[in-house]
Design a protein around this motif. Structure first.
Motif, short mmCIF file in Angstrom:
data_model
loop_
_atom_site.label_atom_id
_atom_site.label_comp_id
_atom_site.label_asym_id
_atom_site.label_seq_id
_atom_site.Cartn_x
_atom_site.Cartn_y
_atom_site.Cartn_z
N THR A 1 0.80 -1.22 0.00
CA THR A 1 0.00 0.00 0.00
C THR A 1 0.83 1.28 0.00
O THR A 1 0.51 2.24 -0.70
CB THR A 1 -0.92 0.03 1.24
OG1 THR A 1 -1.66 -1.17 1.31
CG2 THR A 1 -1.88 1.21 1.17
N THR B 1 0.53 3.89 -2.98
CA THR B 1 -0.02 5.23 -2.72
C THR B 1 0.89 6.30 -3.29
O THR B 1 0.44 7.29 -3.88
CB THR B 1 -0.23 5.44 -1.21
OG1 THR B 1 -1.11 4.43 -0.72
CG2 THR B 1 -0.83 6.81 -0.92
N LYS C 1 -0.11 8.95 -6.22
CA LYS C 1 0.04 10.38 -5.95
C LYS C 1 0.90 11.04 -7.03
O LYS C 1 0.65 12.19 -7.43
CB LYS C 1 0.67 10.58 -4.57
CG LYS C 1 0.96 12.02 -4.20
CD LYS C 1 -0.31 12.80 -3.98
CE LYS C 1 -0.02 14.23 -3.51
NZ LYS C 1 -1.27 15.03 -3.47
N MET D 1 -8.12 1.28 -3.24
CA MET D 1 -7.54 2.53 -3.77
C MET D 1 -7.90 2.74 -5.25
O MET D 1 -7.74 3.83 -5.77
CB MET D 1 -6.00 2.46 -3.71
CG MET D 1 -5.39 2.66 -2.37
SD MET D 1 -3.63 2.15 -2.42
CE MET D 1 -2.98 3.17 -3.75
#
Length: 227
Positions: A97, A101, A105, A126
């Motif tokens: 994760t 992430t 981003k 996500m």
């Protein structure tokens, strides 16, 4: 590790070509590329609805070590797909994760890895597209050098940096950077032709026109015979 192990700058498929090719199924692109370019079917989306398309940022790691993937995340450009040669090792995860992430981003278009992921439910929640050879709860080490921006072998297929990468529930297809634009007209025509054929089948025209000749060529039927 020598600096030449990291190639930061390489030509990529232009964004407008990526956008046009992204509208096509990987299966269609593999067909017009000569039924080649599909990675081994072990490399699957973490969830059936995941799709990705972008330019390959290639990463080679030692099995179970993700040091170079961290370096890749800091060097890749928006629209890149991390394409990771993890040697097919499923004994520990290369990414979870936290790293996903960061990729999301930074605007990276997704991850394709011949290796394992973890935190799969969180990654699915996500809605970030990740294609992997499997999952494993074990964490990786971060000690071993590797290479970035070099040709890699992922799922039995050579991927060069900047190549076009596309994936859906069928799997992942790579098309050489130099070839993708020239294949698009044939791919778009195939989409139209297949749609027309499906409509004809729905209308009752179910017979495959090529079948009898192919059966004769294969020696199943003699000249003049029919099924």
């Amino acid at each position: 590790m020598s600096h030449s192990d990291i190639i930061k700058n390489f030509p990529r498929v232009p964004a407008e070509i990526v956008a046009r090719a992204a509208a096509l199924q990987p299966a269609i692109l593999a067909d017009v590329a000569g039924r080649r370019g599909a990675l081994n079917g072990r490399i699957r989306p973490l969830h059936p609805g995941m799709k990705l398309a972008g330019t390959a940022f290639t990463v080679e790691v030692r099995p179970g070590d993700n040091l170079m993937i961290h370096a890749a995340i800091s060097l890749a450009q928006p629209g890149d797909v991390l394409v990771i040669d993890g040697k097919g090792d499923l004994n520990s995860a290369l990414m979870g994760t936290i790293m996903m992430t960061a990729c999301q981003k930074l605007g990276l278009a997704g991850v394709v890895m011949d290796g394992a992921a973890r935190d799969s439910i969180e990654i699915i929640e996500m809605n970030y597209p990740v294609f992997a050879a499997g999952t494993n709860p074990n964490g990786p080490t971060k000690n071993v050098p590797g290479r970035l921006g070099h040709p890699v072998s992922v799922g039995g297929v050579t991927v060069n940096p900047g190549d076009f990468i596309i994936g859906d529930n069928d799997g992942v297809v790579v098309v050489e950077r130099e070839k993708i634009e020239s294949l698009l007209p044939a791919a778009e025509k195939k989409v139209r032709d297949e749609a027309a054929r499906i409509e004809a089948i729905k209308g009752g025209d179910t017979a495959a026109k090529w079948l009898a000749a192919a059966l004769r060529a294969a020696g199943v039927l003699k000249e003049g015979e029919s099924l």
